[in-house]
Design a protein around this motif. Structure first.
Motif, mmCIF file in Angstrom:
data_model
loop_
_atom_site.group_PDB
_atom_site.id
_atom_site.type_symbol
_atom_site.label_atom_id
_atom_site.label_comp_id
_atom_site.label_asym_id
_atom_site.label_seq_id
_atom_site.Cartn_x
_atom_site.Cartn_y
_atom_site.Cartn_z
ATOM 1 N N LEU A 8 0.831 -1.233 -0.152
ATOM 2 C CA LEU A 8 0.059 0.012 0.135
ATOM 3 C C LEU A 8 0.996 1.215 -0.108
ATOM 4 O O LEU A 8 0.518 2.202 -0.527
ATOM 5 C CB LEU A 8 -0.811 -0.088 1.109
ATOM 6 C CG LEU A 8 -2.183 -0.766 1.254
ATOM 7 C CD1 LEU A 8 -2.878 -1.017 2.461
ATOM 8 C CD2 LEU A 8 -3.048 -0.538 -0.044
ATOM 9 N N THR A 9 2.044 1.280 0.559
ATOM 10 C CA THR A 9 2.971 2.331 0.667
ATOM 11 C C THR A 9 3.339 2.347 -1.054
ATOM 12 O O THR A 9 3.567 3.616 -1.327
ATOM 13 C CB THR A 9 4.257 1.986 1.467
ATOM 14 O OG1 THR A 9 3.696 1.711 2.587
ATOM 15 C CG2 THR A 9 5.149 3.219 1.475
ATOM 16 N N VAL A 10 3.847 1.532 -1.756
ATOM 17 C CA VAL A 10 3.883 1.742 -3.189
ATOM 18 C C VAL A 10 2.777 2.463 -3.766
ATOM 19 O O VAL A 10 2.949 3.282 -4.447
ATOM 20 C CB VAL A 10 4.454 0.475 -3.691
ATOM 21 C CG1 VAL A 10 4.224 0.393 -5.243
ATOM 22 C CG2 VAL A 10 5.451 -0.235 -3.222
ATOM 23 N N PRO A 50 6.333 -0.542 5.356
ATOM 24 C CA PRO A 50 5.566 -1.444 5.105
ATOM 25 C C PRO A 50 4.086 -1.009 5.368
ATOM 26 O O PRO A 50 2.945 -1.645 5.094
ATOM 27 C CB PRO A 50 6.045 -2.808 5.666
ATOM 28 C CG PRO A 50 6.628 -2.319 6.570
ATOM 29 C CD PRO A 50 7.574 -1.003 6.148
ATOM 30 N N ILE A 51 3.932 -0.037 6.225
ATOM 31 C CA ILE A 51 2.486 0.526 6.543
ATOM 32 C C ILE A 51 2.259 1.924 5.929
ATOM 33 O O ILE A 51 3.206 2.711 6.396
ATOM 34 C CB ILE A 51 2.478 0.526 8.500
ATOM 35 C CG1 ILE A 51 2.640 -0.873 8.841
ATOM 36 C CG2 ILE A 51 1.052 0.972 8.547
ATOM 37 C CD1 ILE A 51 2.593 -1.087 10.336
ATOM 38 N N TYR A 62 3.831 5.987 7.139
ATOM 39 C CA TYR A 62 4.836 6.354 5.999
ATOM 40 C C TYR A 62 4.380 7.789 5.535
ATOM 41 O O TYR A 62 5.277 8.465 5.434
ATOM 42 C CB TYR A 62 4.825 5.383 4.635
ATOM 43 C CG TYR A 62 5.846 5.905 3.646
ATOM 44 C CD1 TYR A 62 7.069 5.845 3.744
ATOM 45 C CD2 TYR A 62 5.142 6.483 2.728
ATOM 46 C CE1 TYR A 62 7.899 6.367 2.666
ATOM 47 C CE2 TYR A 62 5.928 7.061 1.648
ATOM 48 C CZ TYR A 62 7.357 6.997 1.539
ATOM 49 O OH TYR A 62 8.134 7.495 0.882
ATOM 50 N N THR A 63 3.178 8.106 5.568
ATOM 51 C CA THR A 63 2.593 9.220 5.156
ATOM 52 C C THR A 63 2.902 10.314 6.217
ATOM 53 O O THR A 63 3.427 11.358 6.252
ATOM 54 C CB THR A 63 1.205 9.094 4.677
ATOM 55 O OG1 THR A 63 0.839 8.365 3.680
ATOM 56 C CG2 THR A 63 0.610 10.742 4.516
ATOM 57 N N TYR A 108 6.654 5.982 16.271
ATOM 58 C CA TYR A 108 6.168 6.349 15.029
ATOM 59 C C TYR A 108 5.950 7.913 15.116
ATOM 60 O O TYR A 108 5.337 8.502 16.241
ATOM 61 C CB TYR A 108 4.817 5.721 14.707
ATOM 62 C CG TYR A 108 5.102 4.330 14.160
ATOM 63 C CD1 TYR A 108 6.286 3.851 13.549
ATOM 64 C CD2 TYR A 108 3.907 3.541 14.548
ATOM 65 C CE1 TYR A 108 6.167 2.441 13.068
ATOM 66 C CE2 TYR A 108 4.044 1.953 14.047
ATOM 67 C CZ TYR A 108 5.075 1.715 13.260
ATOM 68 O OH TYR A 108 5.326 0.524 13.005
ATOM 69 N N PRO A 109 5.720 8.576 13.957
ATOM 70 C CA PRO A 109 5.080 10.201 14.141
ATOM 71 C C PRO A 109 3.896 10.180 14.251
ATOM 72 O O PRO A 109 3.276 8.985 13.954
ATOM 73 C CB PRO A 109 5.896 10.740 12.826
ATOM 74 C CG PRO A 109 5.898 9.610 11.849
ATOM 75 C CD PRO A 109 6.345 8.348 12.690
#
Length: 397
Positions: A219-221, A329-330, A334-335, A299-300
């Motif tokens: 989903l990150t891709v 991977p999440i 990542y965003t 995590y941020p």
């Protein structure tokens, strides 16, 4: 009594004189004899040299930081660049499997298959586009609804088309809906639906599909490819909603909210159901499990991937930042990493309910009127709730 008083006065006087001298020295210590500011040269480098992190993602991020930060890079000459920073030979073709991870990640052999697949192709960010809609944003939309979907989820897409994802003119604003897909492959035991998908695309002209394995970890891709697609195909979109295909979105409420924003607020908008003070799950039974060999640290702040809303300006900044953040991977985490890269954090909005609402309110039409998003909802429930909100007879106190 007179002697102690005199002694006290002397002590106080001496203290005041010392304080006055200290202030004078402090004020003039940064100046030379001509009254000019002295330039202080630090005795040690401000940036310390990097030591390789034991977690694979953290180390990959260190490499990107060196490549993109000239201040950090200045600490190294080409001769003394450590091997772990200098070894970029496999990146000449980043979409070939990187078998070096099998030895670089200490517990690689014991990791679930989804981790192995992600690590092997973690460097790849470019995939062919199979289905595109190059003219869909010919007229720049006020709101772009981008929905993550899978090839077999036709019923969800159709329910969205018939409810909250209706494209066209809504409340006097142009709304465009697209569905983001990868390739549902036989490796994951999906039936071949490519012909059906092409027919669906010809019929509705709202499918965007890339040729990558459409899995949870990828989903990150999908996120990175979508950010690039926006810049190439829909850079004029004023606002973007991005979410899953099992949520209900109150498009009316979102449009009302957006119309009421000030210009500075609209430009820097990123709202959703924000999660703070979170970190990786270490329990292998949890869907979001991340081993220590892959990532260490907190995590941020990030908005739950069920759905969030941001401006076109933020989309451009996310795209630029994503090039300097190693794939994780999440996708919603990542965003959040990308937002932090350019000094922003998502803003929590109570209208986003990614963990549902109380059961006693779920059949009440008025419970959805002030909300922007509710998760999860079936295709039938989407159509039903949209009918409630679209009814001229709906009256809520």
């Amino acid at each position: 009594m007179a002697l102690p008083r005199r002694r006290l006065k002397v002590v106080v006087t001496v203290m005041m004189i010392n304080l006055f001298i200290f202030i004078l020295i402090s004020r003039n210590s940064g100046h030379d004899k001509n009254g000019h500011h002295k330039v202080r040269v630090p005795s040690k480098p401000f940036w310390t040299k990097l030591v390789p992190n034991s977690a694979y993602w953290n180390r990959e991020q260190q490499i990107l930081d060196i490549q993109n930060n000239p201040i950090l890079a200045a600490n190294y000459s080409s001769a003394d660049l450590p091997d772990w920073l200098n070894d970029t030979s496999f990146r000449s073709d980043p979409c070939q499997p990187n078998f070096r991870v099998t030895t670089q990640v200490k517990d690689y052999n014991s990791l679930p298959a989804r981790f192995k697949d992600f690590l092997l192709y973690m460097q790849c960010r470019s995939y062919p586009i199979l289905i595109d809609q190059p003219e869909i944003c010919k007229e720049s939309p006020f709101l772009l609804l981008a929905v993550k979907s899978l090839a077999p989820h036709f019923d969800r897409r159709q329910a969205i088309r018939e409810s909250w994802g209706q494209a066209g003119l809504i409340a006097n604003h142009t709304v465009v809906t697209i569905f983001l897909l990868g390739n549902a492959t036989a490796v994951d035991y999906h039936p071949d639906l490519s012909e059906m998908l092409h027919y669906e695309s010809m019929r509705h002209k709202d499918i965007i599909q890339w040729d990558f394995r459409d899995s949870f970890f990828n989903l990150t891709v999908k996120e990175v490819l979508f950010l690039e697609w926006i810049q190439n195909r829909c850079s004029g979109a004023r606002f973007i909603f991005k979410g899953d295909d099992d949520v209900f979105v109150n498009t009316y409420r979102i449009l009302d909210y957006l119309k009421g924003l000030s210009e500075p607020k609209a430009r820097d908008l990123f709202v959703g159901d924000v999660i703070t003070n979170a970190g990786p799950h270490r329990d292998k039974k949890v869907k979001y499990f991340i081993p220590e060999s892959m990532y260490v640290g907190a995590y941020p702040p990030y908005a739950g991937g069920g759905g969030y809303l941001y401006s076109g300006d933020i989309a451009a900044r996310l795209h630029n930042a994503s090039e300097r953040v190693a794939l994780f991977p999440i996708d919603d985490v990542y965003t959040g990493m990308c937002l932090r890269r350019f000094g922003m954090a998502p803003e929590k909005h109570k209208g986003f309910r990614t963990f549902n609402i109380e059961e006693k309110y779920r059949s009440n039409p008025c419970a959805y009127k002030s909300l922007m998003l509710v998760h999860p909802r079936t295709p039938q429930e989407m159509i039903q709730i949209w009918a409630w909100l679209s009814s001229p007879n709906l009256s809520c106190q």
